[in-house]
Design a protein around this motif. Structure first.
Motif, mmCIF file in Angstrom:
data_model
loop_
_atom_site.group_PDB
_atom_site.id
_atom_site.type_symbol
_atom_site.label_atom_id
_atom_site.label_comp_id
_atom_site.label_asym_id
_atom_site.label_seq_id
_atom_site.Cartn_x
_atom_site.Cartn_y
_atom_site.Cartn_z
ATOM 1 N N ALA A 66 0.791 -1.136 0.013
ATOM 2 C CA ALA A 66 0.112 -0.011 0.019
ATOM 3 C C ALA A 66 0.960 1.223 0.057
ATOM 4 N N LYS A 67 1.050 1.710 -1.217
ATOM 5 C CA LYS A 67 1.997 2.836 -1.239
ATOM 6 C C LYS A 67 1.482 3.976 -1.378
ATOM 7 N N ILE A 68 0.139 4.109 -2.434
ATOM 8 C CA ILE A 68 -0.634 5.151 -2.741
ATOM 9 C C ILE A 68 -2.013 5.298 -1.970
ATOM 10 N N THR A 69 -1.901 6.521 -1.209
ATOM 11 C CA THR A 69 -2.866 6.704 -0.412
ATOM 12 C C THR A 69 -4.118 7.306 -1.290
ATOM 13 N N GLY A 70 -5.271 7.012 -0.679
ATOM 14 C CA GLY A 70 -6.656 7.351 -1.515
ATOM 15 C C GLY A 70 -7.628 6.357 -1.520
ATOM 16 N N ILE A 71 -8.694 6.708 -2.281
ATOM 17 C CA ILE A 71 -9.895 5.787 -2.561
ATOM 18 C C ILE A 71 -9.825 5.489 -3.949
ATOM 19 N N PHE A 72 -9.655 4.160 -4.171
ATOM 20 C CA PHE A 72 -9.624 3.649 -5.637
ATOM 21 C C PHE A 72 -10.546 2.583 -5.839
ATOM 22 N N GLU A 73 -11.003 2.597 -6.986
ATOM 23 C CA GLU A 73 -12.042 1.568 -7.510
ATOM 24 C C GLU A 73 -11.318 0.293 -7.835
ATOM 25 N N ILE A 74 -11.912 -0.665 -7.320
ATOM 26 C CA ILE A 74 -11.664 -2.131 -8.142
ATOM 27 C C ILE A 74 -12.566 -2.480 -9.017
ATOM 28 N N GLU A 75 -12.376 -2.705 -10.232
ATOM 29 C CA GLU A 75 -13.428 -2.877 -11.214
ATOM 30 C C GLU A 75 -13.247 -4.189 -11.844
ATOM 31 N N LEU A 76 -14.335 -4.679 -12.155
ATOM 32 C CA LEU A 76 -14.297 -5.855 -13.157
ATOM 33 C C LEU A 76 -14.274 -5.116 -14.596
ATOM 34 N N GLU A 77 -13.280 -5.244 -15.075
ATOM 35 C CA GLU A 77 -13.212 -4.332 -16.060
ATOM 36 C C GLU A 77 -14.039 -4.480 -17.398
ATOM 37 N N ASP A 78 -14.252 -5.822 -17.888
ATOM 38 C CA ASP A 78 -14.959 -5.919 -19.070
ATOM 39 C C ASP A 78 -16.379 -5.463 -18.674
ATOM 40 N N ALA A 79 -17.008 -6.037 -17.529
ATOM 41 C CA ALA A 79 -18.261 -5.699 -17.002
ATOM 42 C C ALA A 79 -18.248 -4.202 -16.632
ATOM 43 N N GLY A 80 -17.287 -3.474 -16.378
ATOM 44 C CA GLY A 80 -17.187 -2.099 -16.023
ATOM 45 C C GLY A 80 -18.143 -1.855 -14.580
ATOM 46 N N GLU A 81 -17.838 -2.845 -13.959
ATOM 47 C CA GLU A 81 -18.613 -2.955 -12.688
ATOM 48 C C GLU A 81 -17.762 -2.599 -11.275
ATOM 49 N N GLU A 82 -17.945 -1.931 -10.633
ATOM 50 C CA GLU A 82 -17.233 -1.492 -9.300
ATOM 51 C C GLU A 82 -17.354 -2.850 -8.476
ATOM 52 N N ILE A 83 -16.435 -3.468 -8.066
ATOM 53 C CA ILE A 83 -16.727 -4.748 -7.173
ATOM 54 C C ILE A 83 -16.219 -4.497 -5.740
ATOM 55 N N ALA A 84 -15.271 -3.263 -5.594
ATOM 56 C CA ALA A 84 -14.939 -3.113 -4.255
ATOM 57 C C ALA A 84 -14.401 -1.740 -4.390
ATOM 58 N N GLN A 85 -14.352 -1.093 -3.046
ATOM 59 C CA GLN A 85 -13.547 0.352 -3.050
ATOM 60 C C GLN A 85 -12.368 0.148 -2.105
ATOM 61 N N LEU A 86 -11.319 0.576 -2.510
ATOM 62 C CA LEU A 86 -10.273 0.279 -2.036
ATOM 63 C C LEU A 86 -9.724 1.715 -1.313
ATOM 64 N N ARG A 87 -9.440 1.893 -0.017
ATOM 65 C CA ARG A 87 -9.117 2.798 0.458
ATOM 66 C C ARG A 87 -7.791 2.707 1.462
ATOM 67 N N VAL A 88 -6.983 3.454 1.201
ATOM 68 C CA VAL A 88 -5.631 3.453 1.764
ATOM 69 C C VAL A 88 -5.258 4.792 2.556
ATOM 70 N N ASP A 89 -5.173 5.021 3.831
ATOM 71 C CA ASP A 89 -5.122 5.834 4.702
ATOM 72 C C ASP A 89 -3.622 6.092 4.966
ATOM 73 N N PRO A 90 -3.148 7.332 4.991
ATOM 74 C CA PRO A 90 -1.840 7.659 5.222
ATOM 75 C C PRO A 90 -1.611 6.875 6.538
ATOM 76 N N ALA A 91 0.065 6.545 6.714
ATOM 77 C CA ALA A 91 0.396 5.914 7.871
ATOM 78 C C ALA A 91 0.630 6.897 8.817
#
Ligand SMILES: [Cu+2]
Length: 129
Positions: free
Chosen positions: A104-129
């Motif tokens: 986990a190097k990059i902080t922020g909130i990111f989408e985890i996507e099922l690419e072809d389906a264009g579906e967000e399957i999860a949200q990845l959140r990385v908080d600063p240490a």
């Protein structure tokens, strides 16, 4: 006469160092510090299974910078799982489970996507240490 005679010197211990009347420290009211912690289970924490992400049930994954981001994805279609921000992609096949594991190097909130389906399957959140 400061003759230091080396012969027959019965070296007596200096009597001056009288043991200072060792008063037993009466002030030390020792409170029973909680020493009763009995063997704190040295359980060698077996790595718990990473969280499982399944399309259709949007999950929230939360990590702290410096940790290792780990999660699994199981889909019932052939597709690609795309972790935005980190730009990681892995193929999934129906019924198979894939595992992501990366720092986990990059902080922020990111989408985890099922690419072809264009579906967000999860949200990845990385908080600063
Ligand atoms: Cu994507």
């Amino acid at each position: 006469m400061v003759a230091l005679s080396s012969s027959g010197g019965d070296e007596e211990p200096p009597a001056t160092s009288a043991r200072s009347t060792a008063t037993p420290a009466a002030t030390a009211v020792v409170e029973p510090v909680a020493t009763a912690a009995e063997t704190p289970e040295p359980t060698p924490t077996p790595n718990p299974e990473p969280p499982l992400v399944i399309p259709g049930k949007p999950a929230k994954l939360r990590f702290t910078q410096g940790e290792t981001i780990r999660f699994r994805v199981r889909a019932d279609t052939a597709d690609h799982v795309h972790v935005h921000g980190y730009d990681m992609v892995q193929d999934v096949e129906p019924g198979k489970t894939i595992t992501f594991s990366f720092p986990a190097k990059i902080t922020g909130i990111f989408e985890i996507e099922l690419e072809d389906a264009g579906e967000e399957i999860a949200q990845l959140r990385v908080d600063p240490a």
